[in-house]
Design a protein around this motif. Structure first.
Motif, short mmCIF file in Angstrom:
data_model
loop_
_atom_site.label_atom_id
_atom_site.label_comp_id
_atom_site.label_asym_id
_atom_site.label_seq_id
_atom_site.Cartn_x
_atom_site.Cartn_y
_atom_site.Cartn_z
N VAL A 74 -58.59 -62.57 36.18
CA VAL A 74 -59.37 -62.29 37.14
C VAL A 74 -60.48 -63.42 37.40
O VAL A 74 -61.29 -63.94 36.65
N ALA A 75 -60.29 -64.02 38.62
CA ALA A 75 -60.78 -65.25 39.01
C ALA A 75 -62.22 -64.92 39.60
O ALA A 75 -62.49 -64.00 40.26
N GLY A 76 -63.35 -65.62 39.16
CA GLY A 76 -64.64 -65.47 39.64
C GLY A 76 -64.59 -66.25 40.98
O GLY A 76 -64.38 -67.37 40.90
N THR A 77 -64.77 -65.54 42.21
CA THR A 77 -64.83 -66.07 43.52
C THR A 77 -65.92 -65.61 44.26
O THR A 77 -65.94 -65.73 45.54
N GLY A 78 -66.90 -65.18 43.53
CA GLY A 78 -68.09 -64.72 44.50
C GLY A 78 -68.92 -65.93 45.04
O GLY A 78 -68.97 -66.97 44.48
N SER A 79 -69.70 -65.53 46.00
CA SER A 79 -70.69 -66.47 46.58
C SER A 79 -71.67 -65.58 47.48
O SER A 79 -71.44 -64.42 47.56
N ASN A 80 -72.90 -66.39 47.61
CA ASN A 80 -73.72 -65.51 48.80
C ASN A 80 -73.45 -65.89 50.12
O ASN A 80 -74.26 -65.53 50.86
N SER A 81 -72.34 -66.49 50.56
CA SER A 81 -71.70 -66.57 51.86
C SER A 81 -70.41 -65.92 51.71
O SER A 81 -69.46 -66.14 51.13
N THR A 82 -70.36 -64.88 52.57
CA THR A 82 -68.83 -63.94 52.75
C THR A 82 -67.76 -65.02 53.09
O THR A 82 -66.81 -65.13 52.42
N ALA A 83 -68.10 -65.86 54.01
CA ALA A 83 -66.94 -66.70 54.34
C ALA A 83 -66.60 -67.64 53.22
O ALA A 83 -65.37 -67.94 52.89
#
Length: 291
Positions: A74-83
């Protein structure tokens, strides 16, 4: 879908700060050998905030390659930019990740509707199972149960890593949407109480150094051996607390380095564990027979 003992694996660096892929692969192997059910690279414990795009892809690709289908990744791919989160998620899907871990947008402090729209957009754009990640202490805002319950209606949003520290909040999600979304503990010291309420496992920091023990406790809970689970929970409290004597992942990466499995290199603005904290960590690890 994703359950049991899951590790938020660290990203080892060389002394010059570059990613040490060989050591990372060894850490992945260490986890699998000790029974970890799911590997989670590039989460916040993996210092994702300071990895550039190429490094992010390198770590996820190396994890998928090393795992070679033996357990889910399960890869962490979060960001504070939705794009940006969407783009990182697309890359992870292309590389073969089994799912995504998406931390709530940090610093922006979106409204609950903003959070809903953020996660809905990623879910619509990237056809992979997704785990939401609520960690108010690091993001500056709390995703309320009502928002999670709304998001549970989206088919590929399958779980939430709850690190609010609020058992009532997690219980409300389980009570009202437990048939549609799994709750996973985001705090090692709350694994037992949350699983007693119906959570399906833990995305663990402590498992970086004690994977066999974290797996054993989760297994005891799953097998309804509550006396055994409670004993293991209480026994591990000191090491869980030691993992947070300073900001994560500084203590856990230091602990892994003390085991001889990587360099203690941390990327700025984080810095080396302070001397007093280091002595405390060593003392606790010695108490567990780790050193």
């Amino acid at each position: 879908m994703f359950k049991g003992s899951m590790v938020a694996i660290i990203t080892p660096f060389n002394s010059d700060g570059s990613v040490n892929e060989d050591k990372f692969r060894e850490l992945v192997e260490f986890q699998i050998e000790n029974g970890t059910d799911v590997i989670v690279p590039c989460g916040t414990t993996g210092e994702s905030a300071t990895l550039n795009y190429e490094e992010h892809d390198l770590v996820i690709r190396a994890c998928i390659d090393q795992v070679n289908g033996r357990v889910p990744v399960v890869a962490g791919t979060g960001s504070n930019s939705t794009a940006e989160a969407t783009e990182l998620s697309r890359h992870a899907k292309e590389m073969g990740a089994d799912g995504l871990l998406l931390v709530s947008p940090y610093y922006n402090k979106p409204s609950q509707e903003g959070l809903y729209q953020h996660y809905r957009t990623i879910a619509e754009e990237v056809a992979l199972p997704q785990i939401l990640y609520n960690v108010p202490g690091r993001t500056g805002m709390n995703m309320l149960p009502g928002t999670t319950i709304r998001l549970a209606e989206i088919d590929n949003i399958v779980a939430i890593k709850e690190a609010s520290g609020d058992v009532t909040q997690a219980s409300e999600i389980i009570s009202k949407a437990g048939d549609k979304i799994d709750v996973l503990s985001g705090d090692d010291f709350l694994t037992l109480p949350l699983m007693a309420c119906g959570a399906k496992g833990i995305i663990s920091v402590t498992a970086n150094i004690m994977p066999k023990e974290v797996k054993a406790m989760v297994t005891a809970i799953e097998e309804n051996r509550w006396d055994d689970a409670r004993a293991m929970h209480l026994k591990m409290l000191d090491i869980h607390n030691a993992m947070f004597i300073e900001s994560n992942p500084v203590p856990v990466k230091t602990a892994v380095s003390l085991l001889g499995k990587c360099e203690p290199t941390i990327r700025q603005p984080l810095c080396d564990l302070q001397p007093a904290s280091l002595e405390t960590l060593k003392t606790v690890m010695q108490g567990y027979g780790l050193l």
